[in-house]
Design a protein around this motif. Structure first.
Motif, short mmCIF file in Angstrom:
data_model
loop_
_atom_site.label_atom_id
_atom_site.label_comp_id
_atom_site.label_asym_id
_atom_site.label_seq_id
_atom_site.Cartn_x
_atom_site.Cartn_y
_atom_site.Cartn_z
N ASN A 17 0.82 -1.22 0.00
CA ASN A 17 0.00 0.00 0.00
C ASN A 17 0.85 1.26 0.00
N SER A 18 1.98 1.18 -0.67
CA SER A 18 2.93 2.30 -0.69
C SER A 18 2.54 3.36 -1.71
N LEU A 19 2.62 4.62 -1.29
CA LEU A 19 2.39 5.76 -2.17
C LEU A 19 3.68 6.50 -2.49
N GLY A 20 4.81 5.92 -2.08
CA GLY A 20 6.06 6.66 -2.15
C GLY A 20 7.01 6.29 -3.26
N PHE A 21 6.64 5.30 -4.11
CA PHE A 21 7.58 4.82 -5.12
C PHE A 21 6.83 4.43 -6.39
N GLY A 22 7.61 4.24 -7.46
CA GLY A 22 7.06 3.75 -8.72
C GLY A 22 7.75 2.48 -9.15
N PRO A 23 7.39 1.33 -8.56
CA PRO A 23 8.10 0.07 -8.84
C PRO A 23 7.78 -0.55 -10.19
N PHE A 24 6.84 0.02 -10.94
CA PHE A 24 6.46 -0.53 -12.25
C PHE A 24 6.30 0.62 -13.22
N GLY A 25 6.89 0.46 -14.42
CA GLY A 25 6.78 1.49 -15.44
C GLY A 25 6.82 0.91 -16.84
N ASP A 26 7.21 1.74 -17.80
CA ASP A 26 7.10 1.34 -19.19
C ASP A 26 8.04 0.20 -19.58
N ILE A 27 9.22 0.09 -18.96
CA ILE A 27 10.13 -1.01 -19.29
C ILE A 27 9.53 -2.35 -18.90
N LEU A 28 9.04 -2.44 -17.68
CA LEU A 28 8.40 -3.68 -17.24
C LEU A 28 7.14 -3.97 -18.06
N ALA A 29 6.36 -2.93 -18.37
CA ALA A 29 5.14 -3.14 -19.16
C ALA A 29 5.47 -3.69 -20.54
N THR A 30 6.54 -3.17 -21.15
CA THR A 30 6.96 -3.67 -22.47
C THR A 30 7.36 -5.14 -22.39
N ASN A 31 8.09 -5.51 -21.34
CA ASN A 31 8.46 -6.90 -21.13
C ASN A 31 7.23 -7.78 -20.93
N CYS A 32 6.26 -7.27 -20.15
CA CYS A 32 5.01 -8.01 -19.94
C CYS A 32 4.29 -8.27 -21.26
N MET A 33 4.22 -7.25 -22.09
CA MET A 33 3.50 -7.40 -23.35
C MET A 33 4.21 -8.38 -24.28
N GLN A 34 5.53 -8.40 -24.25
CA GLN A 34 6.28 -9.36 -25.06
C GLN A 34 6.02 -10.80 -24.60
N LYS A 35 5.71 -10.97 -23.31
CA LYS A 35 5.44 -12.30 -22.77
C LYS A 35 3.95 -12.63 -22.75
N SER A 36 3.12 -11.74 -23.30
CA SER A 36 1.66 -11.92 -23.34
C SER A 36 1.04 -11.97 -21.95
N ILE A 37 1.68 -11.29 -20.98
CA ILE A 37 1.04 -11.01 -19.70
C ILE A 37 -0.02 -9.94 -19.95
N VAL A 38 -1.21 -10.12 -19.40
CA VAL A 38 -2.33 -9.29 -19.86
C VAL A 38 -2.63 -8.09 -18.97
N GLY A 39 -1.98 -7.94 -17.82
CA GLY A 39 -2.24 -6.78 -16.99
C GLY A 39 -1.52 -6.84 -15.66
N LEU A 40 -1.65 -5.73 -14.92
CA LEU A 40 -1.04 -5.60 -13.60
C LEU A 40 -2.06 -5.06 -12.62
N VAL A 41 -2.10 -5.67 -11.44
CA VAL A 41 -2.84 -5.13 -10.30
C VAL A 41 -1.83 -5.01 -9.17
N ILE A 42 -1.67 -3.81 -8.61
CA ILE A 42 -0.64 -3.60 -7.59
C ILE A 42 -1.14 -2.64 -6.52
N SER A 43 -0.89 -3.00 -5.27
CA SER A 43 -1.27 -2.11 -4.15
C SER A 43 -0.11 -1.16 -3.88
N SER A 44 0.15 -0.32 -4.88
CA SER A 44 1.23 0.65 -4.84
C SER A 44 0.98 1.66 -5.95
#
Length: 201
Positions: free
Chosen positions: A72-99
């Motif tokens: 439940n952290s509001l102080g950081f950005g642990p996920f961004g465009d680099i990880l999203a691009t990797n996810c899309m290349q692996k056909s991961i369909v989305g992210l849900v994160i309590s941050s």
């Protein structure tokens, strides 16, 4: 089963069975109109760290949804465009994160579905490996690997994998019942009459 569950609104799924759990009102889609359905690939990270997310992406299967306990952290950005691009290349369909996350504009351009607590560009480290493929709590929902995740403008819910078929049947019945309500309203009945509220006053 994913198609059957994903065809229903979150409200219908929650009405169908109390075992369907909402993640809480604070976890919202970055982009209105975003929808996602898939199997949960779970991870837990310490605020300020994101190696666990990288590990989860590396071992995820096509069709998975990353579900991350971000403390439940509001102080950081642990996920961004680099990880999203990797996810899309692996056909991961989305992210849900309590941050919070970062690179919001880029994530929107990519069209990768993200449900989170908002945005914060503060960077994270990778000195802690995190945990993956474990039971986690994300928002207010307990999530096991392989559970079915469904997200929309209404938020996110989890459908326990072992009860998915039963819940899908119940959701079908909920929709049929609600269609009957709508037909009765079109015929002139009020919701007050439909739910027989006069007998309770």
């Amino acid at each position: 089963m994913l198609e059957r569950i994903g065809a229903h609104s979150l409200g219908s799924l929650c009405n169908a069975d109390t075992r369907v759990l909402a993640f809480g009102a604070s976890i919202r889609p970055l982009e209105p109109g975003t929808k996602v359905v898939g199997r949960a690939k779970t991870a837990r990270i310490t605020p300020g760290q994101n190696a666990g997310i990288h590990r989860a992406v590396h071992t995820a299967e096509p069709g998975d949804v990353l579900v991350v306990d971000g403390g439940n952290s509001l102080g950081f950005g642990p996920f961004g465009d680099i990880l999203a691009t990797n996810c899309m290349q692996k056909s991961i369909v989305g992210l849900v994160i309590s941050s919070t996350v970062r690179d919001v504009a880029e994530l929107r351009v990519l069209g990768f579905p993200v449900f989170c607590l908002g945005a914060n560009p503060t960077p994270t480290g990778k000195s802690e490996i995190g945990e993956i493929d474990i039971q986690i709590v994300c928002g207010t929902a307990r999530v096991n690997p392989g559970d079915i995740v469904v997200g929309s403008d209404d938020g996110v819910v989890i459908v326990p994998a072992e009860f998915a078929e039963e819940i899908a049947d119940k959701a079908d019945a909920v929709v049929a019942k609600e269609q009957g309500y709508l037909q009765s309203i079109s015929a002139g009945k009020s919701t007050y009459q439909l739910f027989d509220l006069g007998s309770r006053s």
